[in-house]
Design an enzyme around this catalytic site. Structure first.
Site, mmCIF file in Angstrom:
data_model
loop_
_atom_site.group_PDB
_atom_site.id
_atom_site.type_symbol
_atom_site.label_atom_id
_atom_site.label_comp_id
_atom_site.label_asym_id
_atom_site.label_seq_id
_atom_site.Cartn_x
_atom_site.Cartn_y
_atom_site.Cartn_z
ATOM 1 C CG PHE A 248 3.431 2.741 13.160
ATOM 2 C CD1 PHE A 248 3.578 2.523 11.690
ATOM 3 C CD2 PHE A 248 3.871 1.617 14.022
ATOM 4 C CE1 PHE A 248 4.378 1.153 11.484
ATOM 5 C CE2 PHE A 248 4.426 0.375 13.743
ATOM 6 C CZ PHE A 248 4.691 0.272 12.213
ATOM 7 C CD GLN A 249 2.292 -2.189 13.202
ATOM 8 O OE1 GLN A 249 2.324 -2.401 14.213
ATOM 9 N NE2 GLN A 249 2.799 -2.993 12.198
ATOM 10 C CG MET B 80 -11.451 -28.658 -7.451
ATOM 11 S SD MET B 80 -12.089 -30.051 -8.057
ATOM 12 C CE MET B 80 -12.643 -30.757 -6.501
#
Ligand SMILES: Cc1ncc(C[n+]2csc(CCOP(=O)(O)OP(=O)(O)O)c2C)c(N)n1
Length: 576
Positions: free
Chosen positions: A128-129, A491
């Site tokens: 996890f993660q 821009m």
């Protein structure tokens, strides 16, 4: 925490037993860090828990997004010349740092980022993660490392600070597994002063400097280009001495802005795509080009095959990788700008180049008539970005730190903001990162609390990191935020107008009510659209005690000129 006394040789060294997470905090304190920007999460919780016990010594600024944390750290680094420090958790916390790392890498900003990582037995299991932040961040860091053992934490941090700040500065990342944060070590801290195979500061070659001095003395039309290297090596006085002794006109790059006072008689303005007319044009007329602490970015050079071909090129640079990268040099002076300029100045003769300098003034007069006058003192009803900047200069007596985002407002601010002191221009130069400004301005204000900090942002870029209004509110950092609202991604719209037959594909913005948003975050705000109220609105903003947001409605379809179109030569710079 136990205190142990160990005998190493004849010396008694005090060692303290502590968790890796506490060693992180103590190492940062040993490096003199006072502020960390970050965002917690599972894999870095032990570090945050240790931080809890050091709240007096180490201030943590909880941003609203990790990108905000890293840009804030960049802003702080840019006004202090000290490394910005960031904490983030594993996985998404770490990947949210990538834009800031890339930005800091290309703009040579010293940062030390510490990410939590899953526990070492889980590495490579798609835990996890878990994300491989070492591989992901490799090309956008100056150095990175993963620490899996608590006892390696102090030396990794010491090396990180050394690498981030030495030679050409840059961002580094240390990824620390959760088990290393929990495990204990005997802590002692030794700053790093060097290691084998890394030579951050090349030794100055006296002969090359001598050769350069002879070339410069013989030049009829010499021209100095200077960049951020001056600010990073704190060589502002040396640059001034060199310019004044030799009488050579000098132009700054976007990142070199403020390294010299704007009104210095030999400061001839800004180089590059939206730089000034004279320095761009005369690049192709000078006989000796002396580049100091700049890297010949393509926005500065335009078409390289038609760039300063008539000139002999002297390049003063700390990073050997920059020599001959874009522009072939005749004399390369490798070294720190401060030392190189000191020696070079001592070897050059006193001189002046009045006729040559006059050419810059003549071309400036043309630019003034055709561009500057209309931008700063418009006679049309709609507000221009330039007149806003002109008023900010007046209200701040040119003493403010001006932080910009990316787009038309950035180029206008860089062109028209005036500076009396160094480290006064903070912008995303090399990467051009929209969303940089708001968090960077927060970091700049926290890094230089005694200075006025004015953030100049477009309506597009503001919406990329506007959640950092929450951090500004929580810290009450008195950032003055100006949104130059043209209801366009200006821009890009300008390019569509000039090069894509006015097909405004996905550049028009339907904006929210910025004043309400700001007030919702607890930050006082107002909006102004008429010239007669502009002065008062800006003054109210500057006088306000605390942060303030002012929306200025500007002309929707103004363009920024001069412009060197992509692929064109600097001598083909357009005034309209
Ligand atoms: C993260 C990111 N995405 C896209 C761009 C491309 N880009 C450069 S300038 C610009 C428009 C900026 O619009 P705005 O913030 O409103 O400023 P303005 O140009 O109108 O002053 C865009 C989209 C960018 N530089 N950065």
């Amino acid at each position: 925490m136990d205190t142990l006394t160990k005998t190493v040789g004849e010396k008694q060294i005090e060692k303290q037993s502590m968790a890796g997470s506490e060693a992180v905090i103590r190492s940062l304190l040993a490096e003199g860090v006072e502020t960390v920007f970050g965002y917690p999460g599972g894999a870095i919780m032990p570090v945050y828990d240790s931080l809890w016990h050091f709240q007096e010594e180490l201030k943590h600024i909880l941003t609203r997004h990790e990108q905000g944390a890293i840009h804030a750290a960049q802003g702080m680094a840019r006004v202090t010349n000290k490394p910005g420090v960031v904490f983030a958790t594993s996985g998404p916390g770490a990947t949210n740092l990538i834009t800031g790392l890339a930005d800091a890498k290309i703009d040579s900003t010293p940062l030390v980022c510490i990410t939590g990582q899953v526990a070492s037995p889980l590495l490579g299991t798609d835990a996890f993660q878990e994300t491989d932040i070492i591989s992901i961040s490799m090309p956008v860091t100056k150095w990175n490392t993963q620490v899996t053992k608590a006892e390696d934490i102090p030396s990794a941090i010491a090396k990180a600070f050394y690498i981030a700040t030495s030679g050409r500065p840059g961002p580094v990342l240390i990824d620390i597994t959760k088990d290393a944060q929990f495990a204990s070590l005997d802590f002692s801290y030794k700053k790093c002063n060097g290691f084998r195979s890394y030579v951050p500061k090349p030794a100055l070659d006296h002969d090359e400097v001598e050769k350069a001095a002879r070339l410069i003395d013989s030049a009829k039309k010499p021209f100095i280009l200077f960049g951020q290297g001056i600010i990073l090596s704190e060589a502002e006085n040396e640059l001034k001495a060199f310019v004044e002794k030799t009488g050579i006109p000098a132009a700054w790059t976007v990142l070199g802005l403020s390294a010299m006072p704007t009104d210095h008689p030999l400061n001839v303005g800004m180089l590059g795509m939206h730089g000034n007319y004279a320095p761009n044009k005369l690049t192709n007329e000078c006989d000796v080009l002396i580049a100091v602490g700049m890297r010949f970015d393509d926005r500065v050079t335009g078409d390289l095959s038609r760039y300063a071909k008539q000139a002999k090129v002297v390049h003063l640079e700390i990073d050997p990788a920059e020599i001959d990268k874009n522009v072939k040099t005749d004399i390369a002076i490798l070294g720190d700008a401060k030392e190189s300029l000191q020696l070079l100045t001592s070897l050059c003769s006193e001189n002046n180049h009045d006729d040559w300098v006059q050419k810059f003034h003549d071309l400036k007069a043309i630019e003034y008539d055709q561009v500057i006058q209309k931008e700063l003192n418009p006679d049309k009803p709609g507000l221009t970005m330039g007149e806003v900047i002109r008023r900010v200069n007046g209200l701040t007596d040119s003493e403010a730190v001006v932080v910009t985002d990316v787009g038309q407002h950035q180029m206008v601010a860089c062109r028209y903001a005036t500076f009396k002191q160094t480290k006064s221009n903070v912008t995303s130069g090399g990467l051009g990162t929209m969303g940089f400004c708001l968090p960077a301005a927060l970091g700049a204000k926290l890094g230089a609390p005694e200075r006025a900090v004015v953030a100049v942002i477009g309506d597009g870029g503001f919406q990329m990191t506007l959640q950092e209004l929450g951090t500004i509110f929580q810290t009450n950092a008195a950032v003055k935020i100006i949104i130059l609202n043209n209801n366009f991604l200006g821009m890009v719209r300008q390019w569509q107008q000039l090069f894509f037959d006015k097909r405004y594909s996905s550049t028009e913005l339907v904006n929210p009510d910025f004043v309400t948003i700001s007030k919702g975050f607890g930050i006082e705000a107002s909006s102004v659209s008429e010239r007669q109220y502009l002065d008062a609105a800006l003054k109210t903003m500057m006088d306000h005690d605390g942060p303030y947001l002012l929306e200025v409605m500007v002309e929707k379809e103004d363009n920024v000129f001069p412009m060197v179109p992509t692929g064109a030569s600097v001598e083909d710079v357009r005034l309209s």
